[in-house]
Enzyme design. Structure first.
Site, short mmCIF file in Angstrom:
data_model
loop_
_atom_site.label_atom_id
_atom_site.label_comp_id
_atom_site.label_asym_id
_atom_site.label_seq_id
_atom_site.Cartn_x
_atom_site.Cartn_y
_atom_site.Cartn_z
N ASP A 96 -1.73 -1.37 -3.88
CA ASP A 96 -2.04 -0.66 -5.13
C ASP A 96 -0.97 -0.91 -6.19
OD1 ASP A 96 0.04 1.28 -4.33
OD2 ASP A 96 -1.44 1.83 -2.80
N ASP B 81 0.85 -1.20 0.00
CA ASP B 81 0.00 0.00 0.00
C ASP B 81 0.88 1.24 0.00
OD1 ASP B 81 -1.83 2.03 0.54
OD2 ASP B 81 -2.01 1.52 2.66
N GLU C 49 -8.31 -20.44 -16.11
CA GLU C 49 -8.62 -21.13 -14.85
C GLU C 49 -9.62 -22.24 -15.16
OE1 GLU C 49 -10.50 -20.41 -10.40
OE2 GLU C 49 -11.22 -19.25 -12.09
N ASP D 145 -10.47 -15.92 -16.05
CA ASP D 145 -11.19 -16.42 -14.88
C ASP D 145 -12.28 -17.43 -15.28
OD1 ASP D 145 -11.61 -15.90 -11.95
OD2 ASP D 145 -13.61 -15.35 -12.63
C1 GLC Z 1 -12.29 -17.50 -9.79
C2 GLC Z 1 -11.40 -16.63 -8.94
C3 GLC Z 1 -12.08 -16.44 -7.61
C4 GLC Z 1 -13.40 -15.74 -7.84
C5 GLC Z 1 -14.25 -16.52 -8.84
C6 GLC Z 1 -15.38 -15.68 -9.35
O1 GLC Z 1 -12.43 -18.78 -9.27
O2 GLC Z 1 -10.14 -17.21 -8.83
O3 GLC Z 1 -11.29 -15.70 -6.72
O4 GLC Z 1 -14.09 -15.63 -6.63
O5 GLC Z 1 -13.51 -16.86 -9.98
O6 GLC Z 1 -14.90 -14.69 -10.21
#
Ligand code: GLC
Length: 540
Positions: free
Chosen positions: A34, A26, A271, A205
């Site tokens: 940040d 920070d 992910e 994501d």
């Molecule tokens: C993914 C992210 C997680 C988030 C979720 C919803 O799993 O890693 O942190 O809560 O997506 O966006």
């Protein structure tokens, strides 16, 4: 598996470091990290020896899910800085030959995103179809039985327009409709925005969720659901069949990849979870989807066990097509800290050696390099919606606490007298970067040595992987080889010593022990590994 090591791209050769910007440094005195804080720590990251930084979301956001609820895909939340700060970060990282990967959250936006405000304003609005709206079931309830990952149903009723919208996370995270061509084009434009600002890659994501079953059918019940599930854990009670990983998702993946490929040398990381045979498809049949579908197999639902780790790596190596590059993750902002979950702090060193010597791109989560552990969060301080909705024991705050830079107040994360957004670990006085920089055998110095060796050694960053059968239980041994060098990694997962006999090899030299106290010639028919020790051996 063959790989030459010579013509590798940056995201194959390099090591990724995940920064959770809220918790890194920070510089404004508000207790939240940040982007300027990241800039100030670039020299640290450069010296550590990582090649790419992945920044978790810094977009404007009401922070219902700490930035994974995006209210504007093309800006920076004032909490974290502004676009000019971001541009300076990219320039400063590139000057140090470090790449910048940003989080991209394409499955859902914030309910405060103008697109959603328009969409919910009326059934007739042209952007209505940018989100997923359905009429109530005949009994007035939600359109199907899907549950939110964070508890409760995956649908919220909108009184004004008389329909439900889909959200598999918080109600504040409505899901975008990727079947709508205008939405798709608008989302690809957001990629363009960042690509043209010099971003080198995206961590996408929950990318397996983009396309849902066209009929939004009910998911089947989960026969293995634990009887201890919370009442609101509807997600845990069903199998995830129609809400994720649909075949049509691959069409979108190819479009996203083709879009990125118009730019030079960019990387798509996604992910993803799910069984190996479905996961591997995200590389694309001809390598035309993701470069790196994140591989969480070493950390998911597995105990810290040498045989199981080997089985996981070998299974992965066996299914990967020749063009596919592996990758490994041992911790992130959604999981317990690796030093807490995997055999305790003593084994965290073995984990570091494993992560940084396997074949494939490793991702280090901030703080792993100093052995940060879960921090207990008092109930009144819990922030994470998962913890608030599904029980404090499930809060992800434990792994998102401030980076421990030094022994000063607030661990040097924020100014003294400022309250950090999550509590700092109680033991930060001993466990911090400054102390570990001065301590020769510290975890930090182990990471630095591993990263230096990896970067300098083609066999380690790009060579072949071959497991070695040994008779000592609790040990995982493998070879990493390139044309002119051969290395052996021997890891003792036990809290007791082991003697390993490596078949077919006679002599080598220990170049690095996780205990950082030996560099010596060794005989490989009688290799002693101390409790919790991993060694990296150059073979003769
Ligand atoms: C993914 C992210 C997680 C988030 C979720 C919803 O799993 O890693 O942190 O809560 O997506 O966006």
């Amino acid at each position: 598996m063959k790989s030459t090591g010579k013509d590798l791209l940056w995201w194959q050769r390099g090591v990724v470091y995940q920064i959770y910007p809220r918790s890194f440094k920070d510089t404004t005195g508000n207790g939240v990290g940040d982007l300027q804080g990241v800039i100030e720590k670039l020299d640290y990251l450069d010296e550590l020896g990582v090649d790419a930084l992945w920044l978790s979301p810094f977009y404007p956001s009401p922070m219902a899910d700490f930035g994974y609820d995006v209210a504007d895909y093309c800006d920076v939340d004032p909490l974290f800085g502004d676009l000019a700060t971001f541009d300076r970060l990219v320039t400063a990282a590139h000057q140090r030959d470090m790449r910048i990967i940003i989080d991209w959250v394409p499955n859902h936006s914030s309910d405060q995103h103008p697109w959603f405000l328009h969409s919910r304003s009326s059934r007739e609005h042209p952007q209505r179809d940018w989100y997923i709206w359905r009429d109530p079931a005949p009994d007035g309830g939600p359109p199907n039985n899907w549950g939110s990952f964070f508890g409760g149903p995956a649908w919220t009723f909108d009184i004004q327009t008389g329909q439900y919208y889909l959200h598999q996370f918080c109600p504040e995270q409505p899901e975008l409709n990727w079947r709508n061509p205008e939405l798709k084009a608008a989302m690809l434009d957001t990629l363009r925005f960042w690509l043209e600002r010099g971003v080198d890659g995206f961590r996408m994501d929950v990318i397996g969720l983009l396309i849902k079953d066209a009929q939004l059918r009910d998911n089947p019940p989960n026969p293995d659901a634990s009887p201890d599930l919370r009442e609101n854990d509807l997600f845990g009670r069903i199998l995830q069949v129609y809400n994720m990983d649909q075949d049509e998702n691959h069409v979108i993946m190819r479009e996203i990849r083709a879009f990125l490929d118009a730019y030079e040398d960019r990387c798509a990381i996604g992910e993803l979870w799910g069984p190996l045979d479905r996961w591997v498809k995200y590389y694309g049949e001809t390598g035309d989807e993701l470069h790196l579908p994140f591989n969480f197999r070493l950390m998911d639902g597995m105990s810290w066990d040498a045989e199981r780790m080997r089985a996981s790596v070998d299974a992965l190596e066996a299914v990967l097509p020749a063009f596919a590059w592996p990758n490994y993750v041992l911790g992130n902002h959604d999981r317990m800290r690796l030093a807490t979950r995997f055999g305790g702090p003593a084994q965290a060193r073995v984990a570091a050696m494993l992560l940084l010597t396997l074949r494939g791109t490793p991702t280090i989560y901030y703080g792993e390099e100093i052995g940060m552990e879960n921090v207990a969060i008092p109930p009144e301080k819990v922030q994470d919606p998962q913890g608030l909705n599904l029980g404090f024991e499930r809060t992800r705050d434990v792994c998102r606490t401030p980076m421990q830079w030094d022994a000063s107040a607030n661990a040097g994360f924020c100014a003294p007298g400022v309250e950090p957004w999550l509590p700092v670990a109680g033991d930060y006085g001993q466990h911090n970067v400054a102390v570990q920089e001065r301590t020769s055998a510290s975890m930090l110095n182990l990471y630095k040595r591993l990263l230096t060796l990896r970067r300098a050694t083609p066999a380690l960053y790009g060579g072949d992987y071959q497991p070695v059968d040994v008779d000592a239980d609790g040990c995982y041994v493998y070879l990493r080889t390139a044309s002119d060098s051969r290395w052996l990694v021997a890891l003792n997962f036990e809290h007791a010593p082991r003697i390993v006999s490596v078949p077919g090899e006679s002599k080598g030299r220990v170049v690095l022990s996780t205990h950082m106290d030996r560099e010596e010639p060794v005989r490989l028919n009688l290799l002693t590994l101390r409790a919790n020790e991993g060694v990296l051996i150059a073979l003769e």
